[in-house]
Enzyme design. Structure first.
Site, PDB file in Angstrom:
ATOM      1  N   GLY A   1       0.735  -1.259   0.000  1.00  0.00           N
ATOM      2  CA  GLY A   1       0.000   0.000   0.000  1.00  0.00           C
ATOM      3  C   GLY A   1       0.760   1.300   0.000  1.00  0.00           C
ATOM      4  O   GLY A   1       1.299   1.757  -1.005  1.00  0.00           O
TER       5      GLY A   1
ATOM      6  N   LYS B   1      -3.341  -8.335   3.640  1.00  0.00           N
ATOM      7  CA  LYS B   1      -2.631  -8.020   2.398  1.00  0.00           C
ATOM      8  C   LYS B   1      -1.450  -8.953   2.172  1.00  0.00           C
ATOM      9  O   LYS B   1      -1.191  -9.360   1.043  1.00  0.00           O
ATOM     10  CB  LYS B   1      -2.183  -6.558   2.375  1.00  0.00           C
ATOM     11  CG  LYS B   1      -1.449  -6.089   3.613  1.00  0.00           C
ATOM     12  CD  LYS B   1      -1.331  -4.564   3.621  1.00  0.00           C
ATOM     13  CE  LYS B   1      -0.771  -4.044   4.944  1.00  0.00           C
ATOM     14  NZ  LYS B   1      -0.836  -2.579   5.013  1.00  0.00           N
ATOM     15  N   THR B   2      -0.733  -9.315   3.200  1.00  0.00           N
ATOM     16  CA  THR B   2       0.444 -10.180   3.019  1.00  0.00           C
ATOM     17  C   THR B   2       0.223 -11.592   3.554  1.00  0.00           C
ATOM     18  O   THR B   2       1.118 -12.432   3.442  1.00  0.00           O
ATOM     19  CB  THR B   2       1.668  -9.570   3.735  1.00  0.00           C
ATOM     20  OG1 THR B   2       1.366  -9.410   5.124  1.00  0.00           O
ATOM     21  CG2 THR B   2       2.037  -8.222   3.129  1.00  0.00           C
TER      22      THR B   2
ATOM     23  N   LYS C   1      12.754 -17.331  10.645  1.00  0.00           N
ATOM     24  CA  LYS C   1      12.912 -18.791  10.729  1.00  0.00           C
ATOM     25  C   LYS C   1      13.796 -19.295   9.592  1.00  0.00           C
ATOM     26  O   LYS C   1      14.640 -20.172   9.784  1.00  0.00           O
ATOM     27  CB  LYS C   1      11.554 -19.477  10.693  1.00  0.00           C
ATOM     28  CG  LYS C   1      11.652 -21.005  10.702  1.00  0.00           C
ATOM     29  CD  LYS C   1      10.287 -21.663  10.801  1.00  0.00           C
ATOM     30  CE  LYS C   1      10.425 -23.184  10.803  1.00  0.00           C
ATOM     31  NZ  LYS C   1       9.139 -23.873  11.016  1.00  0.00           N
TER      32      LYS C   1
ATOM     33  N   HIS D   1      29.555  -0.702  49.767  1.00  0.00           N
ATOM     34  CA  HIS D   1      28.623  -1.810  49.961  1.00  0.00           C
ATOM     35  C   HIS D   1      27.169  -1.325  49.945  1.00  0.00           C
ATOM     36  O   HIS D   1      26.378  -1.649  50.825  1.00  0.00           O
ATOM     37  CB  HIS D   1      28.934  -2.558  51.252  1.00  0.00           C
ATOM     38  CG  HIS D   1      30.261  -3.269  51.201  1.00  0.00           C
ATOM     39  ND1 HIS D   1      30.458  -4.427  50.482  1.00  0.00           N
ATOM     40  CD2 HIS D   1      31.454  -2.955  51.751  1.00  0.00           C
ATOM     41  CE1 HIS D   1      31.725  -4.805  50.602  1.00  0.00           C
ATOM     42  NE2 HIS D   1      32.358  -3.924  51.367  1.00  0.00           N
TER      43      HIS D   1
ATOM     44  N   PHE E   1       9.895   5.081  62.166  1.00  0.00           N
ATOM     45  CA  PHE E   1       9.653   5.646  63.498  1.00  0.00           C
ATOM     46  C   PHE E   1      10.508   4.997  64.577  1.00  0.00           C
ATOM     47  O   PHE E   1      10.992   3.879  64.419  1.00  0.00           O
ATOM     48  CB  PHE E   1       8.170   5.570  63.868  1.00  0.00           C
ATOM     49  CG  PHE E   1       7.583   4.181  63.928  1.00  0.00           C
ATOM     50  CD1 PHE E   1       7.994   3.246  64.879  1.00  0.00           C
ATOM     51  CD2 PHE E   1       6.568   3.803  63.053  1.00  0.00           C
ATOM     52  CE1 PHE E   1       7.443   1.987  64.959  1.00  0.00           C
ATOM     53  CE2 PHE E   1       5.997   2.533  63.117  1.00  0.00           C
ATOM     54  CZ  PHE E   1       6.440   1.627  64.073  1.00  0.00           C
TER      55      PHE E   1
END
Length: 533
Positions: free
Chosen positions: A31, A62-63, A134, A290, A482
Site C-alpha cells: 500500500g 494483504k500479506t 525462521k 557496599h 519511626f
C-alpha cells in the site's frame, strides 16, 4: 534477488530502496510504502499483483498469503520446497524489510482509546517477520532502520565479488534481532491488555479504559550491556542488562572513559551512589561502600562537596564509589586521586581532571550526561527477584518539602536545622534500613545502616562519628522509620543531636514526643518512611 518492503515508519526507506534498486534488487511493496516508492520514480510491484488478491478489510489482510509466506519460508536447498514453489508459480523473496505498527507509541499517548490500541496491533508484519527469521539461511530480515547501512554495505561488497547476497553471520544476527523485536512487541501488547480494567458498558470507539498500575502479566525486556567477570563473589557468573530505552541520566547511559572492567558489585554500588547524588540540586558528592552512602555532602563546588563527604567516614571511603552531580575539575580530581577509589562518576570531566587520572589506569571513570531535569528522571517501577517470583513496586520517589513537616515538640527547629533535616532525609532514603543519619551544615556526620535494631544503627552512627573525630553536637538526625521506643531517641540526643526527623506512626509516638520534650530537643514528623531493604 527480490526484496519485500512493508514499513509503518518510513524513515530512510526511500534511500534504502534506491540503493537496493541500484544493486539490481527487485522491489515489492505494500500500500502506502509502494505508493511512496513509485512517487520517487522507483520501479515497484505491489503485493496485490504478486498474490493476485487485493488488499482488504482496510489493509488488515494483504500479506497473509501463500505467495508471500511461501516465498519467504521455502528452503532453497530442499528440492521438494523449490518444486512446490514452481508448481504454484511462487517466486522466492530474499530480503524482507518490515517495521511494525507503532503499538508501544500509541498506548503511551495520554487518552489512548482501546480502539486505537487494538487497531495498532500488527498481524501481517509479525507473521512475515517470523517466516523470514525462521528461514534465516536464505532470507535476510530487516526490522529496524539502524540495520539499513550494514545491509547495504554487505550487499555492495558481495556485488563487487560477483554476487549480491548477505553473509550467513549477518543474516543470523538479523534473525535474532527480529525474534527479539517480536518478543518485545508481543510483550508490550500483553502488558497493555492485561492491565485494562474492561467495562463492556462503556465500550465505544472513544472508550479510554482504566488501567491497573500492575498488569496481569508482567513482560519486561532488557538488552545485555556486557558480560561480567563474576557476580557478587568469584564463584558466581553475572551479566549486566539495560532497559531497551534507558532513561536519560541513568547509569545504563554512562560511558566508561578509563579503568578496569566494571564488576557486579561496582555496578550495584555505582547505581546507589548515582541515584543518591541525583537527588540534590546543588553541587553534591556521594561516597558509597557496599551499597550504603558512607559520606554525603553539598558544597559550593565539587572539591568542597567531596572534602566534606570524605570527612564523614574516611575508613569506609577507602575503595569506595564516588559520584558527583557536577563536572569534575582539576581541583576535585587531585583531591579524589589521593584516596583509593574503585569508580568515579560525574556528568563530565575537564581535560585537566582526566590528566590527573591517566597514571591511575585501574580507576574506572564513568561519564553520565545529566538532563536539565535530572532530579525528576527516576525509575517508575522497582523490581526484586524472589524464589520463583518477582516483587514489583512503584519506586520510592517521594520528595519531602518543608510544608510536609509536622512539628510535634515544644521546641521549634531553627531555619538552619530545618534545612539540614531536609538534607538528612534525602540521604536516609538511600541508606539501608534501619537507617540513622546525623547531619550538619549540608554534610553527613555519622551514618548507621542496615542493622536489625534501630537502636544499634543509632549507636553505630555515633561510633563512626567519633572514629572520624567529628562532633555530633548540634546536629540533626533523620530516621528512616519511626522510633518504636524512646531509647533510640535518647542515644542520638546523648550523642549531641538537637533536632530529629522521623515518620511517626508508632503506637508509642507520644512516649517518644514526651522524651524529646524532656530532653529539650525539637522533633518533626514527616508522615512517610523510607525503608530500603
Amino acid at each position: 534477488m527480490k526484496a519485500l518492503i512493508s514499513v509503518s515508519d518510513k524513515t530512510g526507506i526511500v534511500e534504502l530502496a534506491r540503493d537496493l534498486h541500484a544493486l539490481g534488487v527487485g522491489l515489492i511493496s505494500t500500500g502506502g510504502t509502494a505508493k511512496l516508492l513509485a512517487e520517487q520514480g522507483l520501479p515497484v510491484t505491489e503485493v496485490a499483483e504478486v498474490t493476485g488478491f487485493p488488499e482488504m478489510l482496510d489493509g488488515r489482510v494483504k500479506t497473509l498469503h501463500p505467495k508471500v509466506h511461501g516465498g519467504l519460508l521455502a528452503r532453497r536447498d530442499t528440492p521438494e520446497h523449490m518444486a512446490a514453489l514452481k508448481a504454484h508459480h511462487i517466486d522466492t523473496i530474499d530480503l524482507l524489510i518490515v517495521n511494525l505498527y507503532p503499538f508501544e507509541a500509541t498506548v503511551a499517548k495520554p487518552g489512548c482509546t482501546l480502539a486505537d490500541a487494538i487497531e495498532n496491533i500488527d498481524i501481517g508484519g509479525p507473521a512475515m517477520v517470523r517466516s523470514a527469521a525462521k528461514n534465516w539461511k536464505d532470507v535476510g530480515i530487516v526490522t529496524d532502520a539502524s540495520q539499513y547501512a550494514d545491509v547495504i554495505a554487505e550487499l555492495k561488497a558481495s556485488k563487487a565479488q560477483g554476487q549480491c547476497k548477505l553473509s550467513d553471520k549477518l543474516r543470523f544476527a538479523l534473525s535474532v534481532a527480529a525474534f527479539n523485536r517480536i518478543s518485545q512487541y508481543d510483550g508490550a501488547i500483553s502488558n497493555y491488555l492485561s492491565s485494562v480494567n474492561f467495562e463492556a458498558a462503556k465500550l465505544s470507539e472513544e472508550y479510554v479504559p482504566e488501567r491497573a498500575q500492575f498488569s496481569g502479566q508482567f513482560n519486561e525486556q532488557y538488552v545485555k550491556a556486557q558480560d561480567l567477570r563474576y557476580g557478587e563473589n568469584s564463584h558466581q557468573q553475572a551479566a549486566w542488562y539495560r532497559d531497551l530505552a534507558p532513561a536519560a541520566g541513568s547509569l545504563a547511559t554512562g560511558v566508561q572513559l578509563q579503568g578496569k572492567e566494571l564488576s557486579y558489585n561496582n555496578i550495584a554500588d555505582a547505581d546507589a551512589a548515582w541515584e543518591c547524588v541525583k537527588s540534590f540540586e546543588t553541587s553534591a558528592c556521594v561516597i558509597v561502600k557496599h551499597a550504603n552512602p558512607c559520606g554525603v555532602a553539598v558544597g559550593a563546588n565539587p572539591l568542597e562537596a567531596y572534602s566534606k563527604a570524605f570527612q564523614t567516614d574516611p575508613t569506609s571511603a577507602f575503595g569506595g564509589i564516588i559520584a558527583f552531580n557536577r563536572p569534575v575539575d582539576k581541583a576535585a580530581a587531585e583531591a579524589v586521586s589521593k584516596q583509593f577509589v574503585e569508580v568515579l562518576m560525574a556528568p563530565d570531566f575537564s581535560a585537566e581532571a582526566l590528566d590527573v587520572f591517566k597514571s591511575k589506569v585501574n580507576v574506572r571513570l564513568m561519564k553520565i550526561a545529566l538532563p536539565a531535569n535530572y532530579g525528576n528522571v527516576r525509575n517508575a517501577i522497582e523490581t526484586k527477584r524472589v524464589g520463583s517470583g518477582l516483587l514489583l513496586q512503584s519506586a520510592d520517589n517521594h520528595e519531602l518539602a518543608l510544608a510536609d513537616l509536622k512539628i510535634v515538640t515544644v521546641k521549634q527547629p531553627s531555619p538552619e536545622e530545618l534545612h539540614d533535616l531536609l538534607f538528612a532525609w534525602k540521604v536516609a532514603k538511600f541508606v539501608k534500613s534501619n537507617a540513622i543519619v546525623f547531619c550538619k551544615n549540608g554534610m553527613t556526620m555519622g551514618v548507621g545502616a542496615g542493622q536489625m535494631s534501630r537502636l544499634d544503627s543509632a549507636r553505630i552512627a555515633s561510633i563512626k562519628a567519633e572514629a572520624a573525630k567529628l562532633s555530633l553536637q548540634h546536629t540533626v538526625v533523620a530516621s528512616d522509620a519511626f522510633f518504636p521506643f524512646r531509647d533510640g531517641l535518647d542515644v542520638v540526643v546523648d550523642a549531641g543531636a538537637t533536632c530529629v526527623a522521623q515518620p511517626g506512626g508508632s503506637m508509642r509516638d507520644q512516649e517518644v514526643i514526651d522524651a524529646a520534650n524532656e530532653r529539650g530537643v525539637a522533633m518533626v514528623f514527616t508522615g512517610v518512611r523510607h525503608f530500603r531493604h
